[in-house]
Write a protein that holds these residues in place. Sequence first.
Motif, PDB file in Angstrom:
ATOM      1  N   ALA A  17       0.842  -1.198   0.000  1.00 26.87           N
ATOM      2  CA  ALA A  17       0.000   0.000   0.000  1.00 26.87           C
ATOM      3  C   ALA A  17       0.876   1.245   0.000  1.00 26.87           C
ATOM      4  CB  ALA A  17      -0.903  -0.009   1.231  1.00 26.87           C
ATOM      5  N   ASP A  21      -2.289   9.245  -0.797  1.00 28.27           N
ATOM      6  CA  ASP A  21      -3.294   9.034  -1.834  1.00 28.27           C
ATOM      7  C   ASP A  21      -2.863   9.740  -3.121  1.00 28.27           C
ATOM      8  OD1 ASP A  21      -3.926  11.754  -1.561  1.00 28.27           O
ATOM      9  OD2 ASP A  21      -5.871  11.394  -0.646  1.00 28.27           O
ATOM     10  N   ILE A  27      -2.315   8.624   4.047  1.00 26.63           N
ATOM     11  CA  ILE A  27      -3.387   7.642   4.168  1.00 26.63           C
ATOM     12  C   ILE A  27      -2.848   6.441   4.956  1.00 26.63           C
ATOM     13  CG2 ILE A  27      -2.841   6.532   1.967  1.00 26.63           C
ATOM     14  CD1 ILE A  27      -5.897   6.218   1.564  1.00 26.63           C
ATOM     15  N   THR A  28      -3.696   5.854   5.772  1.00 25.50           N
ATOM     16  CA  THR A  28      -3.283   4.741   6.618  1.00 25.50           C
ATOM     17  C   THR A  28      -3.679   3.416   5.982  1.00 25.50           C
ATOM     18  OG1 THR A  28      -3.611   6.115   8.558  1.00 25.50           O
ATOM     19  CG2 THR A  28      -3.491   3.752   8.923  1.00 25.50           C
ATOM     20  N   ALA A  29      -2.757   2.494   5.947  1.00 25.41           N
ATOM     21  CA  ALA A  29      -3.016   1.163   5.382  1.00 25.41           C
ATOM     22  C   ALA A  29      -3.706   0.273   6.410  1.00 25.41           C
ATOM     23  CB  ALA A  29      -1.711   0.526   4.922  1.00 25.41           C
ATOM     24  N   LEU A  52      -8.665   2.957  -3.835  1.00 20.30           N
ATOM     25  CA  LEU A  52      -9.142   2.857  -2.454  1.00 20.30           C
ATOM     26  C   LEU A  52      -9.834   1.500  -2.315  1.00 20.30           C
ATOM     27  CD1 LEU A  52      -9.266   4.299   0.231  1.00 20.30           C
ATOM     28  CD2 LEU A  52     -11.434   5.294  -0.480  1.00 20.30           C
ATOM     29  N   ARG A  55      -6.666  -2.661   0.767  1.00 20.52           N
ATOM     30  CA  ARG A  55      -5.370  -2.265   1.332  1.00 20.52           C
ATOM     31  C   ARG A  55      -5.548  -1.136   2.350  1.00 20.52           C
ATOM     32  NH1 ARG A  55      -2.305  -1.262  -4.199  1.00 20.52           N
ATOM     33  NH2 ARG A  55      -4.418  -0.605  -4.685  1.00 20.52           N
ATOM     34  N   TYR A  56      -6.647  -0.385   2.226  1.00 24.06           N
ATOM     35  CA  TYR A  56      -6.904   0.761   3.104  1.00 24.06           C
ATOM     36  C   TYR A  56      -8.177   0.606   3.928  1.00 24.06           C
ATOM     37  CZ  TYR A  56      -3.468   2.426  -0.139  1.00 24.06           C
ATOM     38  OH  TYR A  56      -2.335   2.526  -0.903  1.00 24.06           O
TER      39      TYR A  56
END
Length: 77
Positions: A17, A21, A27-29, A52, A55-56
């Motif tokens: 990931a 973005d 962005i947090t995986a 999106l 993975r997220y």
Amino acid sequence: MKRVAALPGQVYQLPPASDRDSKGRPITAFEPKIGIVPANHLIVVGNTKFSLDSRYIGFVPQSSIIDTITPLLLFGL
């Protein structure tokens, strides 16, 4: 549109990931990256590193699937 990568009860391993973005925002995986898909859920993966997907957002409830698609033509098989 996302590809189903793992069904309930199957072992999954999420692809790498990104930490940003498509607009450069952090962005947090989703964790864990490897495990077993719980009942009534799926792992879905898009075709780009900025998709999106699981993975997220993690597991996707099967009840949230709207429709499925089938390819009309397959090349190289």
